[in-house]
Structures are given as C-alpha cells and as structure tokens.
Design an enzyme around this catalytic site. Structure first.
Site, mmCIF file in Angstrom:
data_model
loop_
_atom_site.group_PDB
_atom_site.id
_atom_site.type_symbol
_atom_site.label_atom_id
_atom_site.label_comp_id
_atom_site.label_asym_id
_atom_site.label_seq_id
_atom_site.Cartn_x
_atom_site.Cartn_y
_atom_site.Cartn_z
ATOM 1 N N LYS A 134 0.871 -1.194 0.000
ATOM 2 C CA LYS A 134 0.000 0.000 0.000
ATOM 3 C C LYS A 134 0.899 1.233 0.000
ATOM 4 C CE LYS A 134 -2.692 1.265 3.698
ATOM 5 N NZ LYS A 134 -2.160 2.586 4.086
ATOM 6 N N GLU A 160 -9.212 7.692 3.617
ATOM 7 C CA GLU A 160 -9.192 7.952 5.058
ATOM 8 C C GLU A 160 -9.730 9.339 5.390
ATOM 9 O OE1 GLU A 160 -5.569 6.818 6.995
ATOM 10 O OE2 GLU A 160 -6.106 7.787 8.886
HETATM 11 O O1 KIV Z 1 -1.292 2.209 8.802
HETATM 12 C C1 KIV Z 1 -2.504 1.955 8.909
HETATM 13 O O2 KIV Z 1 -2.959 1.304 9.852
HETATM 14 C C2 KIV Z 1 -3.391 2.472 7.874
HETATM 15 C C3 KIV Z 1 -4.868 2.390 8.131
HETATM 16 C C4 KIV Z 1 -5.269 3.407 9.114
HETATM 17 C C5 KIV Z 1 -5.650 2.460 6.886
HETATM 18 O O3 KIV Z 1 -2.948 2.950 6.873
#
Ligand code: KIV
Length: 272
Positions: free
Chosen positions: A121, A190
């Site tokens: 991600k 988010e």
């Molecule tokens: O790092 C994380 O936990 C996240 C979530 C809040 C989506 O990116």
C-alpha cells in the site's frame, strides 16, 4: 458458518474486485504480529493490513514516519506465518518510495521477497504515479491510499477531516480515477466526508475501503488495537469500539499481581 468466512478459500486481489461487483462489503483490519494475525484471520477477515500504524501502536512513536523498511518486513513476516485465508497488504513506509521509481521498486521487492506478503500500500496520488507504475510493472499489486495520508502529517498540520474544500475534493476524485487507470486493485480512503467517499466509490470499478469515510464505500478498515479498546486515549468519531480491552486487561493484570503478592497463585493444582 458466520457471514465472515463465506465461501472463499483464499482472498486474492481479484476476489476483492469481484466482491465490489457483487455488492459484497470488504472487511479489513490491521495486524503486526503472529498471534493477533492468527486470531483476525481465523475470524474470517478479508484483508489484513500490516500498517505503518505499527509505528504508533507497537513502537509508541507520535507519527508513522519513523518506522523503517526492515521493521515493516519483520512485522509482515510474522503476520504471513499466521494466515491461512486473508490477503496481506503491507504499507511501504515513509521515505522508501517518494524519491524515485527505482527506489520504490526496490522497497516493494524487499517487502514481497523477504516477508511473503501479497501486496503493498502506498500513500498519495499523481505525485507518486511513476513509482506505482514501476511497482505494478514488476507484478506487485498496489493498494492506493488517499484523503488523510498520515505520512504527510507535517504538511497537513492536523489529523482533521480532509477534502472538505472543493479544490482538494476535485484533486482526490482525479487521483482515485488515476489510481484505477494505473492499475491499483483497491484504494483506502481515510477521513473524508461520507458524501465525497460514496461518490468516489461509484466512480471507479476497484474497491474503495474507508476509514472515517462513511458507509457508502465498498469496505471498512480499522486499526485492530483501536477497535479492541486497547488504545483508549485515541477517540475519533469514526471509531467503533467492540471491546474495552484496556480496562479488561488492567483488571486481569491487577488480579494477577494481587494473587502473586498474597500467595494465592500458584495453588496446589498449578504446581508439579
Ligand atoms: O497504517 C494503517 O494502519 C493504515 C490504516 C489506518 C488504513 O494505513
């Protein structure tokens, strides 16, 4: 069988896109270690995120910025050893993909090779498009992350709701379309207004997974330690607490301390 474990043997990026197509909501939670990942996977979660929120939750840092690639790989490897069914997505940490596409690719390859994770991600839109493309070209699935992107906290200055103003909302909508076109398999959105998030979810064919983005999206993600009530000082409006583990664990620990001090533990059956 609970709705949680429905039909799928193994969740893949394609499963998530199919779920959106069928109107089936996607569940996602964080995990950073073997034991928690085992419980979350066994409960039937669709996606486990090894988030860089480990920087806050596990290491006690104020932001997500200090966590390193080596530390993310350590957390991700522990999670991977625990899971049977969930898709495991790992955050590329701050500073490992923003400078140039080749560095981004090297960071993503290290995560995939050394931890066995299924996808990465990355936070951001247009600014990181070349890096996303480079990683996708190597066959590594990428989940996008728009709206409040905690790695940019010092640019934003606060953790308040993003994209309330027209200009930022327009950029976010364009970025979501760009991420879809570039080949991301899903996007985390988010802390943005629910109406905007629903609009974005309708405008793309890939799943939009919200956190503080309302119910009109394709799935939800929360930080596991927050929803279990372990991090009781963190109280955003979007957070639903399913347990008050801070209180329950404190009660168990004080009981144990008491039992040791009074000599009640161990009793005759608890010794050899
Ligand atoms: O790092 C994380 O936990 C996240 C979530 C809040 C989506 O990116």
């Amino acid at each position: 069988m609970s709705t949680a474990k429905k039909e799928y043997k193994r969740i893949t990026t394609k499963t998530l896109v199919d779920m959106k197509y069928r109107g089936e909501k996607i569940s996602m939670l964080t995990a950073y270690d073997y034991t928690m990942a085992k419980i979350v996977d066994n409960a039937g979660i669709d996606v486990i995120l090894v988030g860089d929120s480990a920087s806050n939750v596990m290491a006690g840092h104020e932001t997500t910025l200090p966590i390193t690639l080596d530390q993310m790989i350590y957390h991700a490897s522990s999670v991977i050893r625990a899971i049977n069914r969930s898709l495991v997505v790992v955050d590329l940490p701050f500073g490992t993909y923003q400078s140039d596409p080749m560095e981004a690719l090297r960071s993503a390859i290290r995560i995939m090779k050394e931890s066995g994770a299924h996808a990465v991600k990355m936070e951001g839109g247009k600014e990181i498009q070349k890096s996303i493309k480079r990683i996708l070209n190597a066959g590594i699935p990428v989940m996008g992350h728009l709206g409040l992107t905690p790695q940019s906290i010092y640019k934003f200055g606060t953790y308040t709701v993003r994209a309330k103003e027209e200009a930022e909302a327009e950029k976010l909508k364009k970025d979501a379309l760009m991420l879809e076109k570039t080949g991301c398999f899903a996007i985390v959105l988010e802390k943005v207004p629910a109406k905007l998030a629903a609009e974005v979810a309708k405008s793309v064919t890939i799943p939009i997974i919200g956190i503080g983005a309302g119910s009109g999206v394709d799935g939800q993600v929360l930080v596991t330690h927050d929803m279990l009530g372990m991090t009781h000082e963190f109280n955003p409006r979007f957070l639903r607490r399913y347990l008050d583990l801070f209180a329950e664990m404190t009660q168990a620990f004080t009981q144990y301390i008491d039992d040791v001090k009074t000599g009640d533990f161990p009793n005759e059956k608890e010794q050899y």
